[in-house]
Design a protein around this motif. Structure first.
Motif, PDB file in Angstrom:
ATOM      1  N   THR A 199       0.826  -1.215   0.000  1.00 16.52           N
ATOM      2  CA  THR A 199       0.000   0.000   0.000  1.00 16.52           C
ATOM      3  C   THR A 199       0.851   1.253   0.000  1.00 16.52           C
ATOM      4  O   THR A 199       0.588   2.207  -0.751  1.00 16.52           O
ATOM      5  CB  THR A 199      -0.927  -0.005   1.223  1.00 16.52           C
ATOM      6  OG1 THR A 199      -1.754  -1.178   1.198  1.00 16.52           O
ATOM      7  CG2 THR A 199      -1.830   1.219   1.219  1.00 16.52           C
TER       8      THR A 199
ATOM      9  N   ASN B  24      -6.213   6.980  -0.682  1.00 17.52           N
ATOM     10  CA  ASN B  24      -5.811   6.395   0.598  1.00 17.52           C
ATOM     11  C   ASN B  24      -5.354   7.428   1.622  1.00 17.52           C
ATOM     12  O   ASN B  24      -4.985   7.059   2.748  1.00 17.52           O
ATOM     13  CB  ASN B  24      -4.687   5.375   0.380  1.00 17.52           C
ATOM     14  CG  ASN B  24      -5.168   4.146  -0.358  1.00 17.52           C
ATOM     15  OD1 ASN B  24      -6.289   3.702  -0.149  1.00 17.52           O
ATOM     16  ND2 ASN B  24      -4.330   3.601  -1.221  1.00 17.52           N
TER      17      ASN B  24
ATOM     18  N   THR C 159       1.825   4.464  -3.171  1.00 18.74           N
ATOM     19  CA  THR C 159       1.639   5.911  -3.014  1.00 18.74           C
ATOM     20  C   THR C 159       2.843   6.727  -3.459  1.00 18.74           C
ATOM     21  O   THR C 159       2.739   7.949  -3.575  1.00 18.74           O
ATOM     22  CB  THR C 159       1.356   6.242  -1.545  1.00 18.74           C
ATOM     23  OG1 THR C 159       2.497   5.905  -0.748  1.00 18.74           O
ATOM     24  CG2 THR C 159       0.142   5.498  -1.053  1.00 18.74           C
TER      25      THR C 159
ATOM     26  N   LYS D 268     -10.663   7.793   5.251  1.00 19.86           N
ATOM     27  CA  LYS D 268     -10.079   7.895   3.924  1.00 19.86           C
ATOM     28  C   LYS D 268     -10.680   9.068   3.161  1.00 19.86           C
ATOM     29  O   LYS D 268     -11.833   9.447   3.372  1.00 19.86           O
ATOM     30  CB  LYS D 268     -10.307   6.599   3.150  1.00 19.86           C
ATOM     31  CG  LYS D 268      -9.412   5.457   3.555  1.00 19.86           C
ATOM     32  CD  LYS D 268      -9.609   4.285   2.618  1.00 19.86           C
ATOM     33  CE  LYS D 268      -8.642   3.158   2.947  1.00 19.86           C
ATOM     34  NZ  LYS D 268      -8.797   2.011   2.011  1.00 19.86           N
TER      35      LYS D 268
END
Length: 276
Positions: A100, A118, A104, A133
């Motif tokens: 995750t 996110n 980004t 979020k």
């Protein structure tokens, strides 16, 4: 008269003698008590043959069949040193977080919508610890010409979203949301994505390496907790030395697989970033 009386006495004496003889005969012919009691037969008994002691593998293979239903897996006891359920779960969590976070920092407009979605937003000033979020408060809409639109659901959330986008360290270079150029929609924010440069790629590669190191630290900490569990079972004499040694080897293999996955994911992201 005297003769008759004498005959009667003789007859009585003979009868008395016969009675005594008959009683004596009955006494001699009566069976002894040990013959009159019922005879108890002792049953035959058998002693099982002593079989050769089976191996540990045979005992382990036969034990579940006698204690569990067919087709089911016996539950893992809490003091099993080879139970790596917690360790594997913690490694999976570290890998998920790594994936995750890496998503980004990838350069290019294709990854920015995922990054923005996110981002964590604190909608209430009175409670900054409560975050949600960005997609819970707005819609992220990719556009052409390296532009992204953020359509906020409610006016009170516009300022919090702008602040989160401007201050997040995950955007390099940082983005500065602008209101709707036409002025028709106050809930619309426009993000212009600058083209990647050699400097931004270099910074992104360095950030990917840091995220990989953080995931490695999380896995090593999970290993330390598992090792303390195994040592505790050894100190408490709840597991045999052979089982403890086997558990240690299995633990190292699980950790090695996790660290290998971290390296593979990070290297893949770095190659993508360096290639532009």
């Amino acid at each position: 008269m005297c003769g008759c009386m004498l005959l009667k006495e003789r007859t009585g004496t003979k009868a008395s003698s016969r009675t005594q003889l008959h009683s004596a005969h009955r006494a001699t012919t009566t069976p002894p008590p040990w013959r009159t009691t019922p005879t108890h037969h002792r049953p035959f008994t058998t002693t099982p043959h002593l079989l050769k002691k089976g191996s540990k593998a045979t005992r382990d293979a036969n034990f579940p069949e006698s204690t569990t239903q067919k087709g089911t897996t016996p539950p893992t006891p809490p003091d099993d040193p080879s139970d790596f359920t917690t360790l594997e779960a913690e490694i999976a969590t570290a890998l998920t977080r790594l994936s995750t976070d890496l998503a980004t920092i990838r350069a290019g407009p294709r990854s920015l919508p995922t990054l923005l979605s996110n981002l964590r937003i604190a909608p209430l000033k009175t409670d900054p610890s409560t975050t949600v979020k960005l997609t819970d408060l707005a819609q992220v809409i990719p556009k052409q010409n390296r532009t992204i639109h953020v359509l906020v659901n409610e006016t009170p959330h516009v300022k919090a979203i702008v602040t989160a986008i401007q201050t997040t360290p995950l955007l390099n270079p940082p983005l500065n949301p602008q209101p709707d150029p036409s002025g028709q929609n106050p809930l619309l924010l426009v993000l212009a994505i600058p083209p990647p440069t050699a400097e931004t790629r270099r910074l992104a590669v360095g950030e990917a390496g840091k995220l990989g190191e953080r995931a490695g630290v999380a896995i090593r900490e999970a290993r330390a907790r598992q090792q303390r569990k195994i040592r505790g079972l050894g100190v408490s004499k709840l597991a045999r030395p052979d089982d403890l040694k086997k558990a240690g080897t299995g633990m190292e293999k699980v950790v090695e697989r996790g660290m290998g996955e971290v390296k593979r994911v990070v290297e893949g992201v770095k190659k993508g970033l360096e290639g532009g």
